[in-house]
Design a protein around this motif. Structure first.
Motif, short mmCIF file in Angstrom:
data_model
loop_
_atom_site.label_atom_id
_atom_site.label_comp_id
_atom_site.label_asym_id
_atom_site.label_seq_id
_atom_site.Cartn_x
_atom_site.Cartn_y
_atom_site.Cartn_z
N PRO A 128 -9.11 3.98 4.30
CA PRO A 128 -9.24 4.18 2.85
C PRO A 128 -8.34 5.27 2.29
CG PRO A 128 -11.08 5.20 4.00
CD PRO A 128 -10.30 4.44 5.04
N ARG A 129 -7.74 6.06 3.14
CA ARG A 129 -6.88 7.15 2.66
C ARG A 129 -5.60 6.57 2.05
NH1 ARG A 129 -7.40 10.53 8.24
NH2 ARG A 129 -7.15 8.37 8.99
N PRO A 130 -5.15 7.12 0.93
CA PRO A 130 -3.97 6.56 0.27
C PRO A 130 -2.68 6.80 1.04
CG PRO A 130 -4.68 8.56 -0.85
CD PRO A 130 -5.74 8.25 0.14
N ASP A 131 -2.63 7.86 1.84
CA ASP A 131 -1.44 8.16 2.61
C ASP A 131 -1.48 7.48 3.97
OD1 ASP A 131 -0.49 9.84 0.56
OD2 ASP A 131 -1.59 11.56 1.37
N TYR A 132 -0.31 7.33 4.55
CA TYR A 132 -0.18 6.74 5.88
C TYR A 132 -0.53 7.82 6.90
CZ TYR A 132 2.10 3.94 9.59
OH TYR A 132 2.39 3.19 10.71
N LYS A 180 0.81 -1.23 0.00
CA LYS A 180 0.00 0.00 0.00
C LYS A 180 0.84 1.28 0.00
CE LYS A 180 -3.86 2.32 2.28
NZ LYS A 180 -4.91 2.26 3.34
N TYR A 181 1.93 1.27 0.82
CA TYR A 181 2.70 2.50 1.00
C TYR A 181 4.10 2.44 0.41
CZ TYR A 181 -0.95 3.06 4.56
OH TYR A 181 -2.15 3.14 5.23
N SER A 210 6.28 4.50 7.27
CA SER A 210 5.03 3.74 7.30
C SER A 210 5.24 2.35 7.91
CB SER A 210 4.45 3.61 5.88
OG SER A 210 5.43 3.12 4.97
#
Length: 279
Positions: A231-235, A149-150, A159
């Motif tokens: 659901p947020r793309p950032d950590y 994901k990150y 992250s």
């Protein structure tokens, strides 16, 4: 950048180190705990035995006496406290998330919820809950999940995974990753829809707290990391405040222990274990 002349000899290095003795970080344990600037309202600061602000992407650990109250505060609405508790006397007895949900018939944790071990005892109990947004389904993030994901899951990176941080916390007490059960998390909620799909519902907002009581001597491990279903793309994760103070455990006559037949058995098992050891 520090002047190199400040550390170009042993005596200069010692003087430089001592000159920084009063420096403070935004994220740190407060020693002694009674010096915490964030003591919970209604708690006598002189009774604190643990006070710490855990950084986003950080972890902490502590051994607590039976009866100790410990509280998590989410000042920004973005904390996610992933918690594992183990019997400090016999750490092979540890949190069993499946039993915590199924035996007391509690899919969603909240005030009055016991955290059960696989031996049928209550390790801790949720006393207060102003959030109502928690998760006992997903566990914490793994290295593989965060890398996908990150792009990184290194414990020292931007992250870190919850699993890697809990492993580090456990190692401080001579435990390995094989000793770690799945965790429960607080302040980032998950619900199950009618089709059985896990749906993240996020935070209840800033300023929420959850208070627990240690029903046995506890080893407490905490990782403050982004929820795996965020659901947020950032950590995204905020600071977590932790405080603990002395108190008394749940007794066999307490209303919490008499709430249901299943809980009664769990607390009776706990009291029996503790009394046999003179606790």
């Amino acid at each position: 950048m520090r002047d190199l002349h400040q550390t170009d000899s042993v005596l200069a290095a010692r003087s430089d180190a001592r000159a920084q003795a009063g420096s403070q970080s935004e994220y740190m344990p407060y020693l002694p705990a009674t010096t915490s600037p964030f003591a919970p309202e209604g708690v006598d600061p002189t009774q604190l035995v643990w006070a710490e602000t855990v950084a986003p992407g950080g972890y902490t650990h502590r051994v607590l006496a039976r009866g100790t109250r410990f509280r998590f505060d989410d000042p920004t609405g973005d904390a996610c406290a992933n918690l594992v508790v183990l019997n400090a006397l016999e750490p092979w007895e540890r949190l069993n998330v499946a039993d915590t949900q199924k035996i007391p018939w509690q899919a969603y944790l909240g005030a009055g919820s016991p955290l059960l071990s696989g031996d049928g005892r209550a390790l801790a109990t949720v006393l207060e809950d102003t959030s109502g947004r928690h998760d006992a389904f997903c566990g914490t993030s793994t290295d593989a999940w965060n890398e996908r994901k990150y792009g990184s899951a290194a414990p020292e990176g931007p992250s870190p995974s919850g699993r890697s941080l809990l492993v580090k916390a456990a190692a401080k007490h001579g435990l390995t990753k094989r000793d770690l059960p799945p965790s429960v998390s607080f302040f980032q909620g998950v619900r199950v829809d009618p089709e059985g799909v896990l749906e993240p519902i996020g935070s209840a907002g800033p300023g929420r707290h959850v208070t627990f009581v240690a029903e046995l001597p506890l080893l407490v491990l905490v990782a403050n990391v982004a929820h795996p279903l965020d659901p947020r793309p950032d950590y995204v994760v905020g600071p977590l405040r932790v405080h603990a103070w002395r108190g008394a455990p749940t007794t066999a006559d307490d209303e919490r222990s008499r709430a249901t037949p299943e809980r009664t058995r769990a607390y009776l098992n706990t009291v029996d274990y503790a009394e046999a050891r003179g606790l």
